[in-house]
Motif scaffolding. Structure first.
Motif, short mmCIF file in Angstrom:
data_model
loop_
_atom_site.label_atom_id
_atom_site.label_comp_id
_atom_site.label_asym_id
_atom_site.label_seq_id
_atom_site.Cartn_x
_atom_site.Cartn_y
_atom_site.Cartn_z
N SER A 1 13.44 17.91 -6.17
CA SER A 1 14.11 16.66 -5.80
C SER A 1 13.27 15.86 -4.81
O SER A 1 13.10 14.64 -4.97
N THR A 2 12.73 16.52 -3.80
CA THR A 2 11.89 15.84 -2.80
C THR A 2 10.66 15.24 -3.47
O THR A 2 10.31 14.08 -3.23
N LEU A 3 10.01 16.02 -4.30
CA LEU A 3 8.81 15.53 -4.98
C LEU A 3 9.14 14.36 -5.90
O LEU A 3 8.41 13.36 -5.94
N SER A 4 10.22 14.46 -6.63
CA SER A 4 10.63 13.40 -7.54
C SER A 4 10.92 12.11 -6.77
O SER A 4 10.49 11.03 -7.17
N ARG A 5 11.60 12.24 -5.66
CA ARG A 5 11.93 11.06 -4.84
C ARG A 5 10.67 10.46 -4.22
O ARG A 5 10.55 9.24 -4.13
N LEU A 6 9.72 11.30 -3.81
CA LEU A 6 8.44 10.78 -3.28
C LEU A 6 7.70 9.99 -4.35
O LEU A 6 7.22 8.88 -4.09
N GLU A 7 7.60 10.56 -5.53
CA GLU A 7 6.88 9.90 -6.62
C GLU A 7 7.55 8.59 -7.03
O GLU A 7 6.88 7.64 -7.43
N ALA A 8 8.86 8.54 -6.94
CA ALA A 8 9.61 7.33 -7.32
C ALA A 8 9.67 6.29 -6.19
O ALA A 8 10.19 5.20 -6.39
N GLU B 1 0.83 -1.20 0.00
CA GLU B 1 0.00 0.00 0.00
C GLU B 1 0.87 1.25 0.00
O GLU B 1 0.60 2.21 -0.72
N ILE B 2 1.92 1.27 0.80
CA ILE B 2 2.82 2.42 0.89
C ILE B 2 3.55 2.63 -0.43
O ILE B 2 3.78 3.76 -0.85
N GLU B 3 3.89 1.54 -1.10
CA GLU B 3 4.59 1.64 -2.38
C GLU B 3 3.72 2.30 -3.46
O GLU B 3 4.23 2.80 -4.45
N GLN B 4 2.41 2.32 -3.25
CA GLN B 4 1.50 2.91 -4.24
C GLN B 4 1.34 4.42 -4.07
O GLN B 4 0.79 5.08 -4.94
N VAL B 5 1.80 4.98 -2.95
CA VAL B 5 1.65 6.42 -2.70
C VAL B 5 2.35 7.24 -3.78
O VAL B 5 1.77 8.18 -4.34
N ALA C 1 7.12 8.83 2.67
CA ALA C 1 6.04 9.82 2.73
C ALA C 1 5.72 10.10 4.19
O ALA C 1 5.59 9.19 4.99
N SER C 2 5.61 11.38 4.53
CA SER C 2 5.21 11.78 5.88
C SER C 2 4.07 12.77 5.76
O SER C 2 3.85 13.39 4.71
N LEU C 3 3.34 12.97 6.85
CA LEU C 3 2.25 13.95 6.83
C LEU C 3 2.77 15.34 6.51
O LEU C 3 2.13 16.09 5.79
N GLU C 4 3.94 15.66 7.03
CA GLU C 4 4.54 16.97 6.78
C GLU C 4 4.73 17.23 5.28
O GLU C 4 4.56 18.35 4.82
N LEU C 5 5.06 16.19 4.54
CA LEU C 5 5.22 16.32 3.09
C LEU C 5 3.89 16.19 2.34
O LEU C 5 3.64 16.92 1.39
N LEU C 6 3.06 15.25 2.78
CA LEU C 6 1.84 14.96 2.04
C LEU C 6 0.77 16.04 2.17
O LEU C 6 0.02 16.28 1.22
N LEU C 7 0.67 16.70 3.31
CA LEU C 7 -0.37 17.71 3.49
C LEU C 7 -0.31 18.83 2.47
O LEU C 7 -1.31 19.12 1.80
N PRO C 8 0.84 19.50 2.28
CA PRO C 8 0.84 20.57 1.28
C PRO C 8 0.63 20.05 -0.15
O PRO C 8 0.01 20.72 -0.98
N ILE C 9 1.10 18.85 -0.42
CA ILE C 9 0.94 18.29 -1.77
C ILE C 9 -0.52 17.99 -2.05
O ILE C 9 -1.06 18.39 -3.09
#
Length: 185
Positions: free
Chosen positions: A35-42, A4-8, A47-55
């Motif tokens: 860079s952060t966004l690219s690494r999250l997508e890849a 499930e986490i791998e699908q984020v 993924a953390s709430l701190e990153l996911l909330l603004p996105i």
């Protein structure tokens, strides 16, 4: 859980691409680095709430939208109910974020008393003619016509006296609760 986490990441990418945004555009809107966004997508960054909330706020999605839904039988098997002269057939699963119903309104010589409540409603007349009284103004919708309104405005609906009206109605969560559970308009 790991699957499930791998699908984020792929779901984030799909949501960004559905908006037609580049990584740079999303980075500008969120204040995060490309860079952060690219690494999250890849899937190379946790993924953390701190990153996911603004996105998710910028993309107009919920964090839940990044997680896989329950798999299983997609068929809707909810009971049709009869209430206040209406036949209400659910068209969505109970846990859906919006609710859709096929409602058959019985003919009536006059509209019922208007009601107000939180929510929004979208409707489409499948057959017959629907009388929609919205904020003291009567509208008669014919087959093939649609309407959208804020349910905080006084409103009521019924079929015209000559026969029933079949309507496809879509409610926001708060509007659905009032209409299908508490005896709404």
């Amino acid at each position: 859980m790991r699957n499930e986490i791998e699908q984020v990441g792929p779901r984030l990418r799909a949501a960004r691409q559905a908006r037609g945004w580049t990584l740079e555009e999303l980075a500008t809107r969120t204040g995060l680095s490309v860079s952060t966004l690219s690494r999250l997508e890849a899937g190379k960054r946790q993924a953390s709430l701190e990153l996911l909330l603004p996105i998710t706020r910028q993309l107009g999605i919920r964090i839940d939208d990044l997680l896989p839904g329950e798999s299983g039988d997609p068929r809707v098997r909810r009971e049709t109910v009869r209430r206040d002269g209406m036949l209400i057939a659910p068209l969505t699963l109970d846990r859906s974020p919006v609710q859709a119903f096929k409602i058959t309104y019985a003919p009536a010589p006059a509209p019922p008393a208007p009601r107000v409540h939180d929510g929004f409603e979208w409707l489409y007349v499948l057959s017959g003619r629907l009388r929609l009284v919205l904020d003291d103004t009567e509208h008669v919708l014919e087959r093939g016509e649609a309407a959208e309104f804020d349910t905080r405005l006084p409103h009521s609906m019924t079929a015209m006296p000559e026969g029933p009206a079949e309507v496809l109605s879509i409610f926001s969560a708060s509007g659905e609760r009032i209409h299908t559970h508490l005896g709404g308009a």
